[in-house]
Design an enzyme around this catalytic site. Structure first.
Site, PDB file in Angstrom:
ATOM      1  N   HIS A  60     -35.239  18.857  18.439  1.00  0.00           N
ATOM      2  CA  HIS A  60     -34.563  18.933  19.746  1.00  0.00           C
ATOM      3  C   HIS A  60     -35.473  19.503  20.833  1.00  0.00           C
ATOM      4  O   HIS A  60     -35.032  20.205  21.746  1.00  0.00           O
ATOM      5  CB  HIS A  60     -33.279  19.769  19.657  1.00  0.00           C
ATOM      6  CG  HIS A  60     -32.257  19.208  18.729  1.00  0.00           C
ATOM      7  ND1 HIS A  60     -31.419  18.179  19.065  1.00  0.00           N
ATOM      8  CD2 HIS A  60     -31.950  19.521  17.438  1.00  0.00           C
ATOM      9  CE1 HIS A  60     -30.630  17.883  18.041  1.00  0.00           C
ATOM     10  NE2 HIS A  60     -30.939  18.674  17.041  1.00  0.00           N
ATOM     11  N   ASN A 138     -24.327  15.991  17.626  1.00  0.00           N
ATOM     12  CA  ASN A 138     -25.126  14.885  18.133  1.00  0.00           C
ATOM     13  C   ASN A 138     -24.234  13.760  18.634  1.00  0.00           C
ATOM     14  O   ASN A 138     -23.015  13.880  18.647  1.00  0.00           O
ATOM     15  CB  ASN A 138     -26.131  14.396  17.071  1.00  0.00           C
ATOM     16  CG  ASN A 138     -25.480  13.661  15.905  1.00  0.00           C
ATOM     17  OD1 ASN A 138     -24.529  12.893  16.072  1.00  0.00           O
ATOM     18  ND2 ASN A 138     -25.994  13.863  14.708  1.00  0.00           N
ATOM     19  N   TYR A 348     -29.844  27.905  12.452  1.00  0.00           N
ATOM     20  CA  TYR A 348     -29.920  27.806  13.906  1.00  0.00           C
ATOM     21  C   TYR A 348     -30.230  29.153  14.557  1.00  0.00           C
ATOM     22  O   TYR A 348     -31.142  29.274  15.367  1.00  0.00           O
ATOM     23  CB  TYR A 348     -28.605  27.242  14.468  1.00  0.00           C
ATOM     24  CG  TYR A 348     -28.569  25.739  14.532  1.00  0.00           C
ATOM     25  CD1 TYR A 348     -28.741  24.972  13.377  1.00  0.00           C
ATOM     26  CD2 TYR A 348     -28.358  25.066  15.724  1.00  0.00           C
ATOM     27  CE1 TYR A 348     -28.696  23.590  13.416  1.00  0.00           C
ATOM     28  CE2 TYR A 348     -28.314  23.684  15.775  1.00  0.00           C
ATOM     29  CZ  TYR A 348     -28.479  22.953  14.612  1.00  0.00           C
ATOM     30  OH  TYR A 348     -28.447  21.591  14.670  1.00  0.00           O
TER      31      TYR A 348
END
EC number: 1.11.1.6
Length: 509
Positions: A60, A138, A348
């Site tokens: 990303h 997404n 994350y």
């Protein structure tokens, strides 16, 4: 060098030299999850993966963003939303919550063209009265894999070759041909849906299964979907090439200029709801992120709308430093036992601490719009101390009778799911890797199917014949016509220089 006579030089090990006997599944309570913390191989693998790039995001990296607001409907479909969740941001009709959204491509670097075939990230940060909620997903609603142990392998296969530094379609399809659960996502990705025309005209999804929890602590399973009020639009490979020849920043430019013109993009947030159980009547596991929930059984129910109406003042400060995590939930929202979700939840936030720093949540773009009072101190780039008004600055621990922080009062019942089972390394029972991919193939319009086949043939034509054969067999298991058309295309396209043990596909993106 010490060596076990039964261990070959090519035996996979972890960094401690321990042989890895199962590199497909993390340890979990039963094969559906939840996961257990003592997943040493996974933790070693994912924490190293999170630190593979400096300072650009590992995935990303190329992104664009904007500010806006989310407006709640106060209902889910035609029912009061309080029946299913006590999350405050949803309760009142017309209630607005500030948001920041970051759109992105996944595999390619920060200066890559926005016309490349790639899933698009769709991450939303809600600045709620109870703190931040991040909804990270997404545009394609499903994913390549279902076990977080495979995420570094997936990205390594799609990233450039570690020797040549070139992306290689043969490496990609070598991995995919040995990962049949990816067929649904591959069917999406190599169709025109793999190249959205821009960020305004694409869907978004949370991908993973979450939970909503009401005042009584009762939970339901939830899937999140962003549906654009603008017409959905994708590009064929030819259209993308034509666009890239003149503008490789077209999606960022389109988002920025539409907001500057006052043409504010808008999405409706819909959810699908399912009771919190294993649903044995389905031919797939509802926790499986490679699957869609059929809308005829679990319809899209609108819960609110999102409008983006303000561009960033500084790209780096806001878009680049924005940090999201799937574990950032508020009261009334919860995790399901989805193993990929639980792996993402660790990864994350771990990535953000590494990439941006231990105090990334003190940056304005990431900080909640409410008071913050913690006993966390120091660390690189500390900008302030998270003291509450009247707090004794000498006390950075709890419990204390010297003026420290107190626990918050509990306002509703906890959700207490029952977990029981052997701790195992197993795949889920209802894999059903091919059915939805075949259904997706049939749902596509004729021109989309033609583009899908052409894109797959173009990239597979440079792969070893053994990889081509495995992929054809997988396509046939999805749908006989699907596989035969790829097979015929490869026969017509076969390059004279391809040998059975050699051959490298061109860059598929």
């Amino acid at each position: 060098m010490l060596s076990d006579k039964n261990e070959q030089e090519q035996t996979l090990t972890n960094r401690q030299g321990h042989p890895v006997t199962d590199n497909q599944s993390i340890r979990s309570v039963g094969n559906r999850g939840p996961t257990v913390l003592e997943n040493y191989d996974f933790l070693e693998k994912i924490t190293h993966f999170d630190r593979e790039r400096i300072p650009e995001r590992v995935v990303h990296a190329r992104g664009a963003g904007a500010h806006g607001y989310f407006e709640a409907y106060g209902t889910v479909g035609e029912e009061p939303i309080a029946k299913y969740t006590r999350a405050k941001l949803f309760q009142e009709k017309g209630k607005q919550t500030p948001v920041f959204v970051r759109f992105s491509s996944v595999i390619h670097g920060g200066h890559s063209p926005e016309t490349l075939r790639d899933p698009r990230g769709f991450a939303v940060k809600f600045y709620t009265e109870d703190g931040n909620w991040d909804l990270v997903g997404n545009n394609l609603k499903v994913f390549f894999i279902r076990d977080p142990l495979k995420f570094p392998d997936l990205v390594h296969a799609f990233k450039p070759d570690p020797v040549t530094n070139r992306q290689d379609g043969e490496r990609i399809f070598d991995f995919i041909s040995n990962t049949p659960e990816a067929m649904h996502m591959i069917t999406f990705l190599f169709s025109p849906w793999g190249i959205p025309a821009n960020y305004r005209q694409m869907q978004g999804s949370g991908v993973n299964t979450y939970k909503w929890v009401n005042e009584e602590g009762e939970a339901v399973l939830i899937k999140y979907h962003w549906e654009p009020k603008q017409e959905i639009k994708n590009l064929t490979a030819k259209e993308a090439e034509e666009m890239q020849a003149t503008n490789f920043n077209h999606a960022t430019e389109d988002l920025y200029e539409s907001i500057e013109r006052g043409e504010f993009p808008e999405w409706e947030l819909c959810v699908q709801i399912m009771s919190d159980d294993a649903h044995p009547e389905l031919d797939f596991d509802p926790l499986d992120p490679t699957k869609l929930w059929p809308t005829e059984q679990f319809p899209f129910l609108p819960v609110g709308r999102m409008v983006l109406n303000k561009n960033p003042q500084n790209y780096f400060a806001e878009v680049e430093q924005a940090a999201f995590g799937t574990g950032v939930l508020v009261d009334g929202l919860d995790f399901s036992d989805d193993k990929l979700l639980q792996g993402r939840t660790f990864s994350y936030s771990d990535t953000q601490r590494y990439r941006v720093g231990a105090n990334y949540l003190q940056l304005p773009i990431n900080a909640p719009l409410k008071h913050v009072a913690t006993n966390q101190r120091d660390g690189q780039m500390t900008m302030h101390v998270d003291l509450a008004e009247g707090q004794n600055p000498h006390v950075n621990y709890e419990p204390s009778s010297l003026g420290g922080l107190d626990e918050a009062p509990k306002e509703a019942k906890d959700h207490t799911p029952h977990v029981e089972g052997n701790v195992v390394r197993e795949k889920i029972e209802r894999e059903n890797n091919f059915k939805q991919a075949g259904e997706r193939y049939h749902i596509l319009e004729d021109w989309e199917r033609e583009d899908l086949i052409a894109n797959l043939v173009e990239q597979l034509s440079g792969c070893q014949l053994s990889i081509q054969s495995r992929m054809i067999e997988l396509f046939k298991q999805c749908d006989e016509d699907y596989g035969k058309r790829v097979e015929m295309g490869l026969q017509n396209h076969r390059m004279p220089g391809v040998k059975e043990a050699e051959g490298h596909a061109a860059n598929p993106y």
